[in-house]
Design a protein around this motif. Sequence first.
Motif, PDB file in Angstrom:
ATOM      1  N   GLU A   1       0.840  -1.190   0.000  1.00 44.01           N
ATOM      2  CA  GLU A   1       0.000   0.000   0.000  1.00 44.01           C
ATOM      3  C   GLU A   1       0.882   1.250   0.000  1.00 44.01           C
ATOM      4  O   GLU A   1       1.903   1.307   0.683  1.00 44.01           O
ATOM      5  CB  GLU A   1      -0.893  -0.010   1.241  1.00 44.01           C
ATOM      6  CG  GLU A   1      -1.882   1.124   1.302  1.00 44.01           C
ATOM      7  CD  GLU A   1      -2.810   1.020   2.497  1.00 44.01           C
ATOM      8  OE1 GLU A   1      -3.342   2.063   2.895  1.00 44.01           O
ATOM      9  OE2 GLU A   1      -2.994  -0.096   3.034  1.00 44.01           O
ATOM     10  N   GLY A   2       0.513   2.226  -0.801  1.00 42.91           N
ATOM     11  CA  GLY A   2       1.227   3.496  -0.841  1.00 42.91           C
ATOM     12  C   GLY A   2       2.502   3.479  -1.668  1.00 42.91           C
ATOM     13  O   GLY A   2       3.237   4.466  -1.684  1.00 42.91           O
ATOM     14  N   SER A   3       2.768   2.389  -2.367  1.00 43.63           N
ATOM     15  CA  SER A   3       4.019   2.301  -3.123  1.00 43.63           C
ATOM     16  C   SER A   3       3.814   2.665  -4.590  1.00 43.63           C
ATOM     17  O   SER A   3       2.727   2.499  -5.144  1.00 43.63           O
ATOM     18  CB  SER A   3       4.602   0.889  -3.019  1.00 43.63           C
ATOM     19  OG  SER A   3       3.786  -0.031  -3.718  1.00 43.63           O
ATOM     20  N   ALA A   4       4.887   3.135  -5.207  1.00 45.67           N
ATOM     21  CA  ALA A   4       4.866   3.379  -6.648  1.00 45.67           C
ATOM     22  C   ALA A   4       4.759   2.055  -7.391  1.00 45.67           C
ATOM     23  O   ALA A   4       4.189   1.997  -8.485  1.00 45.67           O
ATOM     24  CB  ALA A   4       6.122   4.143  -7.068  1.00 45.67           C
ATOM     25  N   GLN A   5       5.282   0.981  -6.790  1.00 47.73           N
ATOM     26  CA  GLN A   5       5.168  -0.331  -7.412  1.00 47.73           C
ATOM     27  C   GLN A   5       3.701  -0.734  -7.557  1.00 47.73           C
ATOM     28  O   GLN A   5       3.317  -1.301  -8.581  1.00 47.73           O
ATOM     29  CB  GLN A   5       5.948  -1.377  -6.611  1.00 47.73           C
ATOM     30  CG  GLN A   5       7.443  -1.174  -6.713  1.00 47.73           C
ATOM     31  CD  GLN A   5       8.236  -2.068  -5.779  1.00 47.73           C
ATOM     32  OE1 GLN A   5       7.684  -2.885  -5.051  1.00 47.73           O
ATOM     33  NE2 GLN A   5       9.553  -1.909  -5.799  1.00 47.73           N
ATOM     34  N   ARG A   6       2.889  -0.421  -6.550  1.00 51.86           N
ATOM     35  CA  ARG A   6       1.453  -0.710  -6.666  1.00 51.86           C
ATOM     36  C   ARG A   6       0.857   0.123  -7.790  1.00 51.86           C
ATOM     37  O   ARG A   6       0.055  -0.367  -8.573  1.00 51.86           O
ATOM     38  CB  ARG A   6       0.714  -0.453  -5.363  1.00 51.86           C
ATOM     39  CG  ARG A   6      -0.804  -0.674  -5.543  1.00 51.86           C
ATOM     40  CD  ARG A   6      -1.595  -0.534  -4.286  1.00 51.86           C
ATOM     41  NE  ARG A   6      -1.482  -1.770  -3.518  1.00 51.86           N
ATOM     42  CZ  ARG A   6      -2.086  -1.974  -2.350  1.00 51.86           C
ATOM     43  NH1 ARG A   6      -2.837  -1.026  -1.816  1.00 51.86           N
ATOM     44  NH2 ARG A   6      -1.946  -3.113  -1.712  1.00 51.86           N
ATOM     45  N   ASP A   7       1.241   1.396  -7.874  1.00 52.89           N
ATOM     46  CA  ASP A   7       0.713   2.253  -8.937  1.00 52.89           C
ATOM     47  C   ASP A   7       1.074   1.704 -10.316  1.00 52.89           C
ATOM     48  O   ASP A   7       0.237   1.693 -11.224  1.00 52.89           O
ATOM     49  CB  ASP A   7       1.210   3.691  -8.787  1.00 52.89           C
ATOM     50  CG  ASP A   7       0.514   4.455  -7.664  1.00 52.89           C
ATOM     51  OD1 ASP A   7      -0.523   3.974  -7.144  1.00 52.89           O
ATOM     52  OD2 ASP A   7       0.997   5.547  -7.308  1.00 52.89           O
TER      53      ASP A   7
END
Length: 174
Positions: free
Chosen positions: A100-106
């Motif tokens: 959660e909150g990571s650029a990887q998730r984005d």
Amino acid sequence: MQIQSNTFTNTKLEQFFSTMLQEIYWSEQHLVNVLSTMTGAATNTELIQAFDQHRQQTEEHVKIVEQVFDLLGIPAEGEPSMGLQGLFDEGWQVIDETDEGSAQRDVALIIAAQKVEHYEIACYGSLVTLASTLGETEVADLLRTVLTEEKETDALLTIIAESKINAQASEEPA
């Protein structure tokens, strides 16, 4: 399914068109909820805005597809799309498998969203072509409007990914 329409004569091509229309209708209805979830899972402000804008467009796409059903004299009924259901499931999976909150998730959300966009582009492109072939010019024009918006969303997601999210994700720990 037998088509009871003012304009269709129930050929195999018309049946195929009707089934595709039902599948895209089901998909657009479900995509509204998927995009709400993706908006909540995203971190980047531009991405959040893009998902929210596309959710609003998707609500309009549902109405446009309903207009198409009406023009053709076909009941507006959805038919589950196994292809898009699989892509929706991938979207849920990337949320579960990223922090959660990571650029990887984005990045993962963008990839999942673009897979859906590409599928929709293929479906709407085929529907436009078939509608034209069947002499349904007004239907083709309505569906072409949606096709254009799907392509624009895909391009926007690429711009957002390339502007900085991909680079940020590459700097995050594994």
